[in-house]
Design a protein around this motif. Structure first.
Motif, PDB file in Angstrom:
ATOM      1  N   TYR A   1     -14.309  -1.990  -5.243  1.00 31.18           N
ATOM      2  CA  TYR A   1     -12.852  -2.125  -5.074  1.00 31.18           C
ATOM      3  C   TYR A   1     -11.952  -1.284  -6.079  1.00 31.18           C
ATOM      4  O   TYR A   1     -11.112  -0.966  -5.735  1.00 31.18           O
ATOM      5  CB  TYR A   1     -13.032  -3.851  -6.926  1.00 31.18           C
ATOM      6  CG  TYR A   1     -11.055  -3.673  -6.570  1.00 31.18           C
ATOM      7  CD1 TYR A   1     -10.604  -4.943  -5.985  1.00 31.18           C
ATOM      8  CD2 TYR A   1     -10.529  -4.021  -7.768  1.00 31.18           C
ATOM      9  CE1 TYR A   1      -9.324  -5.639  -5.793  1.00 31.18           C
ATOM     10  CE2 TYR A   1      -9.290  -4.028  -7.623  1.00 31.18           C
ATOM     11  CZ  TYR A   1      -8.772  -4.617  -7.206  1.00 31.18           C
ATOM     12  OH  TYR A   1      -7.465  -5.147  -7.574  1.00 31.18           O
TER      13      TYR A   1
ATOM     14  N   THR B   1      -5.223   5.413  -2.652  1.00 33.82           N
ATOM     15  CA  THR B   1      -6.481   4.946  -3.649  1.00 33.82           C
ATOM     16  C   THR B   1      -5.366   4.306  -4.548  1.00 33.82           C
ATOM     17  O   THR B   1      -6.293   3.395  -6.215  1.00 33.82           O
ATOM     18  CB  THR B   1      -7.339   5.487  -4.241  1.00 33.82           C
ATOM     19  OG1 THR B   1      -6.667   6.786  -5.438  1.00 33.82           O
ATOM     20  CG2 THR B   1      -8.378   6.190  -3.173  1.00 33.82           C
TER      21      THR B   1
ATOM     22  N   ARG C   1      -5.753  -4.845  -0.337  1.00 40.23           N
ATOM     23  CA  ARG C   1      -6.985  -4.540   0.075  1.00 40.23           C
ATOM     24  C   ARG C   1      -7.395  -5.060   1.152  1.00 40.23           C
ATOM     25  O   ARG C   1      -7.034  -6.173   1.478  1.00 40.23           O
ATOM     26  CB  ARG C   1      -8.222  -4.219  -1.081  1.00 40.23           C
ATOM     27  CG  ARG C   1      -8.233  -4.332  -2.200  1.00 40.23           C
ATOM     28  CD  ARG C   1      -7.623  -2.618  -2.306  1.00 40.23           C
ATOM     29  NE  ARG C   1      -9.000  -2.652  -3.361  1.00 40.23           N
ATOM     30  CZ  ARG C   1      -7.723  -2.234  -4.651  1.00 40.23           C
ATOM     31  NH1 ARG C   1      -6.999  -1.835  -4.858  1.00 40.23           N
ATOM     32  NH2 ARG C   1      -8.629  -1.786  -5.850  1.00 40.23           N
TER      33      ARG C   1
ATOM     34  N   TYR D   1       0.837  -1.201   0.158  1.00 40.27           N
ATOM     35  CA  TYR D   1       0.053   0.007   0.008  1.00 40.27           C
ATOM     36  C   TYR D   1       0.495   0.831  -0.181  1.00 40.27           C
ATOM     37  O   TYR D   1       1.912   1.130   0.246  1.00 40.27           O
ATOM     38  CB  TYR D   1      -1.023   0.118   1.714  1.00 40.27           C
ATOM     39  CG  TYR D   1      -0.207   0.187   2.569  1.00 40.27           C
ATOM     40  CD1 TYR D   1       0.714  -0.827   3.007  1.00 40.27           C
ATOM     41  CD2 TYR D   1       0.391   1.391   3.444  1.00 40.27           C
ATOM     42  CE1 TYR D   1       1.596  -0.904   3.882  1.00 40.27           C
ATOM     43  CE2 TYR D   1       0.903   1.828   4.453  1.00 40.27           C
ATOM     44  CZ  TYR D   1       1.106   0.243   4.623  1.00 40.27           C
ATOM     45  OH  TYR D   1       2.359   0.302   6.023  1.00 40.27           O
TER      46      TYR D   1
ATOM     47  N   GLU E   1     -11.305   0.902   2.846  1.00 40.33           N
ATOM     48  CA  GLU E   1     -11.893  -0.369   1.733  1.00 40.33           C
ATOM     49  C   GLU E   1     -14.027  -0.349   1.626  1.00 40.33           C
ATOM     50  O   GLU E   1     -13.722   0.048   0.475  1.00 40.33           O
ATOM     51  CB  GLU E   1     -11.044  -1.395   1.709  1.00 40.33           C
ATOM     52  CG  GLU E   1      -9.877  -1.158   1.469  1.00 40.33           C
ATOM     53  CD  GLU E   1      -8.905  -0.775   0.089  1.00 40.33           C
ATOM     54  OE1 GLU E   1      -9.823   0.532  -0.417  1.00 40.33           O
ATOM     55  OE2 GLU E   1      -8.188   0.000   0.084  1.00 40.33           O
TER      56      GLU E   1
END
Lengths: 735, 735
Positions: B474, B93, B99, B87, B152
Motif C-alpha cells: 500500500y 506515489t 490503487r 491519481y 502498485e
C-alpha cells in the motif's frame, strides 16, 4: 435425467449462520422418515451415545487429539456406515465400493471408530486405542493415511480432500463410461466427501467444487459438517457467506439437514437422494454441534483438545453411562452394525457375479478392464516411444509430446489434463477426446464425454494436482494421471504434489517453461528456486532432460515409477540435440558421463555438469575450454538428482570423480541450493534477486549464461583454485 | 449506510455464458448516460480505435505478447483512467491515490498504454515500444512490476492480484479508521482490481473474495473482463458456474455491463456507483470481446500471440487508419487525456491542503501518520523486546510471542493475522482488537472495527500471504503485516510468499510446528522438505531460532529487513534455553560458534551444527562426545543460511573451520538438501519417506533423533573418516 429439485430449507440468505446451533432440540427435522431405516430409533440413541463417549475417551486417554468434530458428526457416520455406503469390511479394496474421503482429516477418530464398529479386521479396539499413543505401528495416525485398511486417501492439509474426491468421482465416471455395458454396470459406485467449515474456505476446495459442478459429477456428494466453529472461534469471525447459494451457483444440488446431531433418518433420506442424483453433484449442509454433550459443546475449545476427566465423566453420567468405565461398546452396539460384514460380502459376491457374466459377454473388454484393475500397462508401451528424433534443435516440451503422445494415444490408463495451457504444453494427441459431461457442446465447438481422457482443469493448478491424486488413488495403477502447466505454476500445485508423493501415488507432472530461457513473461514466471523444493521432496522424481533422447528417458523413468510421482521439467525454447552422447537408458541413473576427457581413469582438469535446457551450454563450454585453453574437461549430464542418489557409491564416484581431486562445476540458471553435494562451484543465479523479463537468449545473456561469459567464469574459478584461493569447504557461486 | 441495490442485468442463471459476445452491436446498454462524461462520444471512438491498434502494433513489432485481453478492455481503461480513478501521473506515489491492480497481468500493455496516454513521465512512447524488446532497462516487462512508475503490485501468477487488492483495501480501511477525523478524510481512496476469466478460477482469488465479502470492504471493486476465453478455448470448456450469483453469495454487490467494448458511459456510471458503495465490495461483470476487431476476435488465438501483419493491416483499414503507419497516436487522443496531469496535480494539492489543516488540528496524530507514511518505526522498538527470558524450557513459538507481542502491542505499524490458528501461534497481545466490519458482533462475542490490527484470515493460507503483500505494498513501511500458521501450511501460501520476496515487501511470517517434534498430526503436517524451498528463495530470510534468545534475534533481523520478507520458524514443543551461549545479536550473522573445543584456532576433531528446535541436541551430543569419547567438538548454531551467506568469506571460514580440515556435521530433522554447502555429513531425514504420526519425543526417537542414536551415528561417521572410507566429494546422510 431431470435435475433433482433442491430442498434447501435454510432459505436463500445464509440463515445457516444465524440459527442457534447449540439448541439442537428446537430444530425441526427437514427430511422425514425414510423407507430404508428399519431399526427403531432407540438403537440410534444408544449408538450415538456410545460413539460420542468412545471419542471422548479416546482423546482423554492421552489428553490430546480432536474430539469435537467427530462427536458432532456421529449421526452422519451412522447414516453413512449403517445405511448408505456400499462397502465390505472384510474386502476393503473391493473395486466397486463407494469411496469415502474425510477431508476434515483431523476428525480421523470419526472414521477409525466406524471402521472398528463395522468390523474392518485390522481396526481392533486395541488399535483404536492407539490414537495418540507411543505405538509406532498404530493404524490411527492423527490424520487418516491411505496405506491403512478402509482409508481411501491421506488427508490432512485442509481442502485437498474435496479435490481428491472430485478425482475419485472423475475416475469412477470415466471407468464406468469406458467399461460399463447395458445391464452390466460394473462400475457404479458413489463418492462421499466429508468436509468441515475450514475445507470450504480453502482455495483448492473452491477450485475443485467449481470444476465438479461444471463436469456435473452426479456420483459425488459433499457432506458439510456445519458446526460453525473453527480453531479461532465461531466461523462468523471470518466467513459470513451464503454457502448454499454459492454451491448452487457452482452447479451443485443443495440439501440442508437442520438437526444433524440426531436426525439419522433425515440424513439417510438426503444421502440416498444424493446417490440417485442424475445431473449434478450434491452438497448436503448438515447442521451439527461440535463436541455435543461436553461442557464446551458449540465452542472452539471442543475442537482440538481433550475435554478433561471431569467433563468426560459428566458426559457419561448425563448419557446414563458409568463414569468409571472407559471405551464402553455394548453388544447391542456391535449388534447394530453386525450386518455390515454379511451385507458387504453379499455386495462383493453380487459384483463378482456381474463381472463373471460381463467377462462371458464382453471378453475383450473384460480382459482389458482386469488388466487395468491390476495396474498393468500393455507390455509393449515402451516401444511406442520413437527410437529416433528429428535431428534438429527441439524444445524439450516438444520432445515431451513426441515421446508421450504415442503412449497417451494407445494406452487408455493415461488420463491427461492441463491447467489451461493446451497450446503450450504439447500433451494432446491425434484423436484425443475431452472428458466432459456427455452432451456438453462448448462455444468453441468441442464435444466430450466421460469416456474422454483429456481433462480441461481450468486455471486451477492446485486442484489439478489434488484431483489427479484422487484419480490415481481410485485403484492405484488403473488410471495414471498426467497434469501439465508451466513449471513455475507447480508452486501453486505444490501442496498436492507433496500429498501425491506422500501417498506413493503415480502422477506424472509435465512441467514446461522451466528456465529463464522462457523469457518475456518475466521474473514472476521464471522458476529460480522451485527445483530446490522438488529435489528435496521425498519420493518424487524431478527430471530435467537435456534433449529429445533424454526426454524419452525421463518419461520412461516416470512411467516405470509405479509408486512415485514425477515432474518432467522441460524448456519452452529449442535446444540442440546432443546426438550420440545423450542416452535415454542412462537417464534412469540420474547422471552420467557424456564426454570423458581422456581414457577412463585418466587425469582430467575439471568436470562440467550440464542440466536440462542448458546441457548444450556445458557441452559447448567444454569444447572451448579444451580447444582454446587446453583444459582436460569432462562433461556429465545430470537430469535427476534423486535417481543419481539411488546409485551405488562407486557409480556416483566414478561419474563425478571428485574423489580424485577433479573439481566439478555445475551450470544451471537456478539458485545453487542442492548442487553443493555434487559440485565445487556453480554457474548459477543469485539469491539476491529474481529473474528478468527479456527474450530468452537475452535473458541468458543478462544473467551471464551466454557461452563466453560461462567460459570466462569457469576460467577465473580454475585460476583461483590454481592460486590456492579455494580451500576445503568453499563452495563458489559463479555469478 | 443502506446497501446499494444490485443492478445485475444478466439475470440469475449465468446468462453471461450464453450471450453472443461477438456481436456486441446487438447488445443493449445496461447503464445510461452518466453525468460525469462531458466529452462527445466521437472522441471515445477515436481513442478506442487508437488504443486497440496501438496494442496490436506493440505485439506485432516483435511478433509476441498478449494483445487480445488489452484490446477487449479498452473501454474499461478509458472509463478508469479518464473518468473514474483518482491519481496524479506526475506524482505517482501520492499517498491518497486510488490503487489499480491488474490481476490478469499478461494484459500489461493495457496498463502501460494508459500510463503513457495519461502522461506518466517515465512511460514514453519509446519505452512503451520496449515491450518484448531486447532492452534490459525496459519499463514494460511481460507482467507489471511494482518498481516501475504507476504500478502498485507485481502480478503475474493469476489470482493473486485479487488477494493483493483485498490487502490494499484492508490497508486503506485500516489507515482511514486510524487517522481520519471528522471533516479530515486523509485516507479516502478506492481500490480497483481488473481480473480475467482465469483469475476467478484460481483458489487464491476465491479465498480472498470470500474474505473481502465478510469484511465488507466497500472500497474495493473488482472489474471482470468477461470475454469468456482463455488459452484452451471458450471458458465453458471448464467453467459454467453462475459467477454473479456466486459473488452475491460471497457478500458482494454485483453489476453487469453488457457492452463492455464500447459503452464507456455505462462503465463509468457503474464504477462511480461502486466507489460510493457503502456496505459491500462491488463486482462489475463487464462483457467484452477478446481481440476485438482482429480476425481472431472472440477466439482463444487472440490471447497470447500477435495477430500477424495482414490482420493488423486489415484492422487499421477497417478503423480508417493507414495500414502502413505504426504506433499512431494523434494529437486528438493525447488531448483527450491531457487534463489528467492538471487534474492529478489539483487532487494532490487538495490533499496536501487537507493534510496541512489536519496537521494543525491534530498535531500528534498527524505526526504519527507522517512517520508511518515514511515507513518509520518508533526509535525504541528494539527495546520493547525483553532482555531476559524465563530460564526454563520454552517452545520457540511461545518465545515468538514473548518477543513480538510487546512490539505488536505498542507499534501500530504491525497488522497481525492468522489462518485460524490463534490458540497455537501465540501472536495475540493484551488488548488486541480485531480488524472487522464495524458493528459486527460474532457468535463468539467478539466485536471489531477497521481500527483493529488482528486479522482473522480464516483457513485461507494462500490468501493470507497474498493479502499481506497487498497491505505491505500500500505504501511500503506504513503497514508491516505479520502472518501466522503452521510451517507446513506455508506450502499453501508459498506462491504469495514468493511474490512478496520478488517485490521486496516486508512481510513477516510466523511459522510454528516446524519439525517432526510437532508430533501426532503426522506426516501431512511434518515439514521435511519445505525449508529447502525457503532457503533457496531469493530475497527471503528463513530463520529457525534455537531458544528464546535466538528468537529475539530472529525477530530483530526480520523487523530490520525493510525490503525482505522473513519466515520465523518455531517449535511446537518446549526446548531448553542454551543460556549464556546463544546470542540474539549473533543471529543476524546467520551462524556463529556457541562452543569452541579449545582456544580460538586450536585443533578440533569436528564441528557440530545445531539448528532451531534441535539446537540443544547438538549441544548435548557434543557434551557426550567430549566426555565419553574424548573428541574435541565445536558447536555452531545455525539459525539462518541466507544471513550466513552474506557474511565475509573470512567470517564463514572461521565459523565452520572446514578449511582447516575439521569436518562439520549438521543435525536437523529435515532432508539434507542445502546443508551440503556447510557440512560434510548430516543427521537428517531420508528422502525415501515422509514423517510419522507419533508424540514428539517418540517421533524424534523413531527417526533416530534421540541423543544416543545421534551420538552413535556421529561416532560411526568419524570412524569411517578415520579409516579413509570418506573421500573428497562424499557427503553422507547419517540416517
Amino acid at each position: 435425467m431431470a435435475p433433482i429439485s433442491t430442498r434447501d430449507l435454510a432459505g436463500e440468505h445464509g440463515d445457516n449462520n444465524s440459527c442457534n446451533r447449540l439448541d439442537h432440540k428446537q430444530m425441526s427435522k427437514s427430511v422425514t422418515t425414510p423407507a430404508v431405516i428399519a431399526r427403531p430409533s432407540k438403537d440410534h440413541d444408544l449408538v450415538l451415545k456410545t460413539f460420542r463417549l468412545l471419542i471422548a475417551d479416546l482423546c482423554q486417554q492421552f489428553k490430546g487429539g480432536h474430539p469435537g468434530g467427530a462427536i458432532g458428526m456421529a449421526a452422519i457416520g451412522v447414516a453413512l456406515w449403517k445405511y448408505v455406503m456400499v462397502y465390505s469390511p472384510t474386502e476393503s479394496t473391493f473395486f466397486n465400493r463407494d469411496r469415502f474421503v474425510l477431508s476434515n482429516g483431523h476428525t480421523c477418530l470419526f472414521q477409525y471408530a466406524f471402521l472398528h464398529l463395522t468390523g474392518y479386521p485390522s481396526m481392533t479396539l486395541e488399535q483404536l486405542k492407539s490414537y495418540h499413543s507411543k505405538r509406532s505401528d498404530a493404524l490411527c495416525p492423527g490424520h487418516p493415511e491411505i496405506e491403512h485398511e478402509g482409508i481411501e486417501v491421506t488427508t490432512g492439509p485442509l481442502g485437498q480432500g474435496v479435490a481428491n474426491s472430485v478425482g475419485l468421482a472423475i475416475a469412477s465416471k470415466h471407468l464406468a463410461a469406458t467399461y460399463n455395458q447395458p445391464s452390466h454396470q460394473v462400475v457404479s459406485n458413489h463418492i462421499w466427501c466429508m468436509v468441515g467449515d475450514a475445507c470450504l474456505q480453502e482455495g483448492v476446495a473452491l477450485e475443485a467444487i467449481s470444476l465438479a459442478g461444471h463436469l456435473r459429477l452426479d456420483n459425488l456428494t459433499i457432506i458439510y459438517d456445519n458446526n460453525q466453529v473453527t480453531c479461532d472461534g465461531t466461523v462468523d469471525l471470518t466467513n459470513t457467506e451464503d454457502v448454499n447459494a454459492k454451491m448452487r451457483a457452482c452447479g451443485w444440488d443443495v440439501y440442508t439437514v437442520e438437526d444433524g446431531c440426531f436426525d439419522i433418518e433425515g440424513i439417510v433420506t438426503v444421502l440416498n437422494q444424493a446417490r440417485s442424483a442424475a445431473t449434478k453433484p450434491t452438497f448436503v449442509n448438515v447442521h451439527t454441534v461440535i463436541g455435543l454433550g461436553s461442557a464446551v459443546a458449540g465452542n472452539a475449545k471442543a475442537h482440538g483438545v481433550a475435554f478433561g476427566e471431569s467433563d468426560v465423566a459428566n458426559m457419561k453420567r448425563e448419557a446414563g453411562f458409568n463414569p468409571d468405565e472407559y471405551f464402553v461398546i455394548s453388544d447391542a452396539v456391535y449388534d447394530f452394525f453386525s450386518d455390515r460384514i454379511s451385507n458387504g460380502r453379499r455386495v462383493v459376491d453380487e459384483w463378482h457375479n456381474l463381472l463373471e457374466s460381463y467377462e462371458h459377454q464382453y471378453p475383450d473388454l473384460a480382459n482389458e478392464f482386469a488388466k487395468r484393475r491390476e495396474g498393468q500397462l500393455p507390455a509393449d508401451w515402451e516401444s511406442l516411444i520413437p527410437e529416433d528424433f528429428p535431428n534438429k534443435a527441439t524444445a524439450t516440451r516438444a520432445s515431451s509430446g513426441l515421446v508421450f503422445n504415442p503412449i497417451a494415444q494407445k494406452v487408455k490408463s493415461f488420463m491427461v489434463g492441463t491447467a489451461d495451457l493446451t497450446p503450450s504444453v504439447n500433451m494432446t494427441w491425434e484423436g484425443k477426446d475431452d472428458f466432459q459431461f456427455p452432451g456438453l457442446k462448448t462455444d468453441c465447438g468441442i464435444n466430450g464425454s466421460y469416456k474422454g481422457r483429456y481433462v480441461h482443469y481450468g486455471v486451477r493448478e492446485h486442484a489439478m494436482a489434488a484431483v489427479s491424486n484422487g484419480m490415481a488413488a481410485y485403484s492405484p495403477g488403473t488410471i495414471v494421471p498426467v497434469t501439465s502447466t508451466f513449471f513455475m505454476f507447480y508452486l501453486y500445485a505444490a501442496p498436492a504434489v507433496r500429498m501425491g508423493a506422500l501417498q506413493r501415488l503415480q502422477v506424472i507432472h509435465a512441467a514446461t517453461h522451466d528456465s529463464i530461457g522462457m523469457g518475456e513473461d518475466g521474473p514472476t514466471h521464471q522458476p529460480l528456486e522451485l527445483a530446490a523444493l522438488y529435489r528435496a521432496m521425498p519420493n518424487l522424481l524431478y527430471i530435467r532432460p537435456g534433449d529429445s533422447e533424454e526426454t524419452a528417458g525421463a518419461w520412461t523413468a516416470a512411467v516405470k515409477a509405479k509408486h512415485t510421482p514425477s515432474i518432467i521439467s522441460t524448456s519452452r525454447h529449442a535446444v540442440p540435440q546432443i546426438t550420440g552422447k545423450t542416452n535415454r537408458k542412462a537417464v534412469e541413473r540420474g547422471a552420467y558421463v557424456i564426454e570423458e576427457s581422456l581414457s577412463e581413469g585418466g587425469k582430467a582438469d575439471l568436470t562440467l555438469i550440464g542440466v536440462g535446457a542448458e546441457l548444450s551450454l556445458a557441452v559447448d563450454a567444454a569444447a572451448i575450454l579444451r580447444q582454446d585453453h587446453s583444459l582436460r574437461v569432462r562433461v556429465v549430464s545430470f537430469p535427476c538428482q534423486r535417481l543419481f542418489d539411488k546409485q551405488s557409491r562407486d557409480y556416483r564416484r566414478s561419474t563425478l570423480r571428485r574423489h580424485q581431486g577433479i573439481p566439478a562445476i555445475a551450470i544451471e540458471p537456478y539458485v545453487a541450493l542442492g548442487w553443493e553435494r555434487y559440485a565445487d562451484a556453480m554457474v548459477c543465479m543469485s539469491t539476491d534477486r529474481f529473474g528478468h523479463s527479456l527474450p530468452g537468449p537475452q535473458a541468458y545473456e543478462y544473467f551471464g549464461f551466454d557461452l563466453n561469459t560461462v567460459v570466462q567464469k569457469i576460467l577465473e574459478y580454475m585460476e583461483r583454485r590454481h592460486r590456492g584461493l579455494v580451500l576445503a569447504g568453499d563452495f563458489e557461486e559463479l555469478l
